[in-house]
Design a protein around this motif. Structure first.
Motif, PDB file in Angstrom:
ATOM      1  N   MET A   1      31.077   2.684   1.741  1.00  0.00           N
ATOM      2  CA  MET A   1      30.693   1.866   0.598  1.00  0.00           C
ATOM      3  C   MET A   1      30.214   0.518   1.131  1.00  0.00           C
ATOM      4  O   MET A   1      30.891  -0.114   1.940  1.00  0.00           O
ATOM      5  N   CYS A   2      29.024   0.086   0.690  1.00  0.00           N
ATOM      6  CA  CYS A   2      28.472  -1.188   1.138  1.00  0.00           C
ATOM      7  C   CYS A   2      28.197  -2.087  -0.055  1.00  0.00           C
ATOM      8  O   CYS A   2      27.912  -1.608  -1.158  1.00  0.00           O
ATOM      9  N   GLN A   3      28.271  -3.395   0.184  1.00  0.00           N
ATOM     10  CA  GLN A   3      27.989  -4.375  -0.859  1.00  0.00           C
ATOM     11  C   GLN A   3      27.063  -5.446  -0.303  1.00  0.00           C
ATOM     12  O   GLN A   3      27.139  -5.804   0.878  1.00  0.00           O
ATOM     13  N   ILE A   4      26.174  -5.931  -1.155  1.00  0.00           N
ATOM     14  CA  ILE A   4      25.158  -6.904  -0.763  1.00  0.00           C
ATOM     15  C   ILE A   4      25.265  -8.109  -1.692  1.00  0.00           C
ATOM     16  O   ILE A   4      25.364  -7.965  -2.903  1.00  0.00           O
ATOM     17  N   GLY A   5      25.200  -9.309  -1.123  1.00  0.00           N
ATOM     18  CA  GLY A   5      25.292 -10.543  -1.900  1.00  0.00           C
ATOM     19  C   GLY A   5      26.680 -11.150  -1.764  1.00  0.00           C
ATOM     20  O   GLY A   5      27.482 -10.688  -0.960  1.00  0.00           O
TER      21      GLY A   5
ATOM     22  N   VAL B   1      20.666  10.532   1.439  1.00  0.00           N
ATOM     23  CA  VAL B   1      20.095  10.697   2.780  1.00  0.00           C
ATOM     24  C   VAL B   1      18.574  10.575   2.705  1.00  0.00           C
ATOM     25  O   VAL B   1      17.928  11.124   1.803  1.00  0.00           O
ATOM     26  N   GLY B   2      18.002   9.818   3.647  1.00  0.00           N
ATOM     27  CA  GLY B   2      16.561   9.618   3.676  1.00  0.00           C
ATOM     28  C   GLY B   2      16.066   8.517   2.761  1.00  0.00           C
ATOM     29  O   GLY B   2      14.858   8.302   2.650  1.00  0.00           O
ATOM     30  N   LYS B   3      16.985   7.772   2.137  1.00  0.00           N
ATOM     31  CA  LYS B   3      16.613   6.692   1.223  1.00  0.00           C
ATOM     32  C   LYS B   3      16.903   5.337   1.863  1.00  0.00           C
ATOM     33  O   LYS B   3      17.695   5.215   2.786  1.00  0.00           O
ATOM     34  N   ARG B   4      16.254   4.300   1.315  1.00  0.00           N
ATOM     35  CA  ARG B   4      16.532   2.928   1.724  1.00  0.00           C
ATOM     36  C   ARG B   4      16.426   2.013   0.515  1.00  0.00           C
ATOM     37  O   ARG B   4      15.726   2.308  -0.453  1.00  0.00           O
ATOM     38  N   VAL B   5      17.158   0.890   0.593  1.00  0.00           N
ATOM     39  CA  VAL B   5      17.108  -0.095  -0.474  1.00  0.00           C
ATOM     40  C   VAL B   5      17.093  -1.481   0.153  1.00  0.00           C
ATOM     41  O   VAL B   5      17.767  -1.724   1.161  1.00  0.00           O
ATOM     42  N   THR B   6      16.298  -2.385  -0.412  1.00  0.00           N
ATOM     43  CA  THR B   6      16.233  -3.774   0.041  1.00  0.00           C
ATOM     44  C   THR B   6      16.635  -4.680  -1.110  1.00  0.00           C
ATOM     45  O   THR B   6      16.049  -4.621  -2.192  1.00  0.00           O
ATOM     46  N   ILE B   7      17.660  -5.511  -0.858  1.00  0.00           N
ATOM     47  CA  ILE B   7      18.194  -6.426  -1.865  1.00  0.00           C
ATOM     48  C   ILE B   7      18.540  -7.736  -1.170  1.00  0.00           C
ATOM     49  O   ILE B   7      19.272  -7.735  -0.172  1.00  0.00           O
ATOM     50  N   ALA B   8      18.018  -8.848  -1.663  1.00  0.00           N
ATOM     51  CA  ALA B   8      18.402 -10.185  -1.186  1.00  0.00           C
ATOM     52  C   ALA B   8      18.344 -10.309   0.334  1.00  0.00           C
ATOM     53  O   ALA B   8      19.260 -10.827   0.970  1.00  0.00           O
ATOM     54  N   GLY B   9      17.248  -9.823   0.929  1.00  0.00           N
ATOM     55  CA  GLY B   9      17.067  -9.967   2.365  1.00  0.00           C
ATOM     56  C   GLY B   9      17.865  -9.004   3.216  1.00  0.00           C
ATOM     57  O   GLY B   9      17.938  -9.167   4.436  1.00  0.00           O
ATOM     58  N   VAL B  10      18.467  -7.998   2.597  1.00  0.00           N
ATOM     59  CA  VAL B  10      19.232  -6.968   3.310  1.00  0.00           C
ATOM     60  C   VAL B  10      18.579  -5.615   3.050  1.00  0.00           C
ATOM     61  O   VAL B  10      18.273  -5.285   1.897  1.00  0.00           O
ATOM     62  N   THR B  11      18.365  -4.841   4.102  1.00  0.00           N
ATOM     63  CA  THR B  11      17.853  -3.480   3.958  1.00  0.00           C
ATOM     64  C   THR B  11      18.870  -2.501   4.526  1.00  0.00           C
ATOM     65  O   THR B  11      19.313  -2.655   5.668  1.00  0.00           O
ATOM     66  N   CYS B  12      19.239  -1.511   3.725  1.00  0.00           N
ATOM     67  CA  CYS B  12      20.177  -0.479   4.161  1.00  0.00           C
ATOM     68  C   CYS B  12      19.506   0.884   4.070  1.00  0.00           C
ATOM     69  O   CYS B  12      18.718   1.140   3.147  1.00  0.00           O
ATOM     70  N   THR B  13      19.817   1.747   5.022  1.00  0.00           N
ATOM     71  CA  THR B  13      19.280   3.099   5.062  1.00  0.00           C
ATOM     72  C   THR B  13      20.422   4.100   5.209  1.00  0.00           C
ATOM     73  O   THR B  13      21.520   3.754   5.647  1.00  0.00           O
ATOM     74  N   VAL B  14      20.118   5.339   4.843  1.00  0.00           N
ATOM     75  CA  VAL B  14      21.057   6.449   5.070  1.00  0.00           C
ATOM     76  C   VAL B  14      20.317   7.478   5.919  1.00  0.00           C
ATOM     77  O   VAL B  14      19.644   8.360   5.401  1.00  0.00           O
TER      78      VAL B  14
ATOM     79  N   CYS C   1      22.682  -1.051   7.998  1.00  0.00           N
ATOM     80  CA  CYS C   1      22.234  -2.207   7.228  1.00  0.00           C
ATOM     81  C   CYS C   1      21.815  -3.314   8.179  1.00  0.00           C
ATOM     82  O   CYS C   1      22.484  -3.555   9.196  1.00  0.00           O
ATOM     83  N   ARG C   2      20.712  -4.004   7.844  1.00  0.00           N
ATOM     84  CA  ARG C   2      20.257  -5.129   8.657  1.00  0.00           C
ATOM     85  C   ARG C   2      19.897  -6.302   7.768  1.00  0.00           C
ATOM     86  O   ARG C   2      19.510  -6.140   6.609  1.00  0.00           O
ATOM     87  N   THR C   3      20.035  -7.500   8.345  1.00  0.00           N
ATOM     88  CA  THR C   3      19.578  -8.719   7.689  1.00  0.00           C
ATOM     89  C   THR C   3      18.274  -9.112   8.380  1.00  0.00           C
ATOM     90  O   THR C   3      17.285  -8.416   8.264  1.00  0.00           O
ATOM     91  N   GLY C   4      18.262 -10.251   9.104  1.00  0.00           N
ATOM     92  CA  GLY C   4      17.091 -10.599   9.896  1.00  0.00           C
ATOM     93  C   GLY C   4      17.261 -10.114  11.320  1.00  0.00           C
ATOM     94  O   GLY C   4      16.668  -9.132  11.748  1.00  0.00           O
ATOM     95  N   GLU C   5      18.157 -10.799  12.069  1.00  0.00           N
ATOM     96  CA  GLU C   5      18.401 -10.438  13.465  1.00  0.00           C
ATOM     97  C   GLU C   5      19.742  -9.745  13.670  1.00  0.00           C
ATOM     98  O   GLU C   5      20.093  -9.400  14.800  1.00  0.00           O
ATOM     99  N   ARG C   6      20.483  -9.536  12.607  1.00  0.00           N
ATOM    100  CA  ARG C   6      21.801  -8.916  12.727  1.00  0.00           C
ATOM    101  C   ARG C   6      21.821  -7.600  11.954  1.00  0.00           C
ATOM    102  O   ARG C   6      21.142  -7.454  10.939  1.00  0.00           O
ATOM    103  N   ALA C   7      22.613  -6.660  12.453  1.00  0.00           N
ATOM    104  CA  ALA C   7      22.624  -5.338  11.830  1.00  0.00           C
ATOM    105  C   ALA C   7      23.876  -4.586  12.250  1.00  0.00           C
ATOM    106  O   ALA C   7      24.545  -4.940  13.232  1.00  0.00           O
TER     107      ALA C   7
END
Length: 221
Positions: A81-85, A140-153, A161-167
């Motif tokens: 489970m991941c949370q963004i923001g 699986v095979g999806k991605r979402v970008t929210i508030a400068g964060v992109t997460c993939t499965v 999940c990655r931000t700018g230089e951290r992941a």
């Protein structure tokens, strides 16, 4: 000395002695500063963050509108489970890969300035909605970008999940953390703002040599 991030995550700065490592290197007969004979090539984009492989989905599905969740978004992959923001480029994922510390409950990145840090049971950082919002599935095979964060499965039981230089990448068997090159132990820098990666032998070959993401393509905004 410790840092308390805006996430409410109490994080002790990892301190190590660089001089001892240099001494061991010289004792082994290797000239400090000499180029490696078989130096690894520069970092390439891990498949977990190659966005051309993933189908984007509508981010509004994952946002809780409840006042108590303070604008955060949540998703589940089934295992993680991941949370963004609530602020820009803040993300945390709940779960414990086999290579995580025994007391870890997940890991978090704070505004692309710190992390990934392990979150431990005794810390105040909270995973999940406080209002009962049920995280939708990111398949699986999806991605979402929210508030400068992109997460993939990328695969079943894997989240990245990655931000700018951290992941971060979580799998049942191992974890991998990425951070900027300046946030690395070396001469003049004996403290870092992230938790450690496992020994290379626990990682896939393509993730053993580099802890940085390539500059191109840039991270989504």
């Amino acid at each position: 000395m410790s840092i308390v991030s805006p996430l409410g995550l109490g994080t002790g700065i990892i301190r190590r002695t660089v001089g001892a490592l240099a001494a061991l290197t010289v004792a082994a007969g290797i000239a400090v500063g000499a180029p490696a004979v078989n130096a690894a090539p520069g970092p390439t984009m891990p498949v977990e963050f190659d966005l051309s492989r993933y189908q984007p989905v509508d981010p509004t599905t994952f946002r809780s509108l409840a006042y108590g969740d303070n604008g955060r978004s949540f998703f589940t992959t089934g295992r993680w489970m991941c949370q963004i923001g609530q602020a820009y480029r803040y993300v945390g994922c709940q779960g414990r890969p086999a290579t995580a510390p025994p007391t870890a409950t997940g890991a978090a990145i704070a505004g692309d300035q710190q992390g990934p840090w392990w979150v431990n049971r005794e810390q105040t950082y909270r995973f999940g909605s406080t209002t009962g919002f049920r995280p939708p599935l990111l398949g699986v095979g999806k991605r979402v970008t929210i508030a400068g964060v992109t997460c993939t499965v990328p695969r079943r039981d894997v989240v990245a999940c990655r931000t700018g230089e951290r992941a971060l990448i979580f799998t049942p068997a191992w974890h991998k953390f990425f951070f900027p090159s300046w946030d690395t132990l070396g001469p003049g820098n004996n403290a870092v703002a992230h938790s450690a990666n496992p020994a290379p032998r626990y990682l896939p070959p393509g993730l053993q040599y580099w802890n940085q993401l390539p500059a191109n393509p840039p991270a989504p905004k």
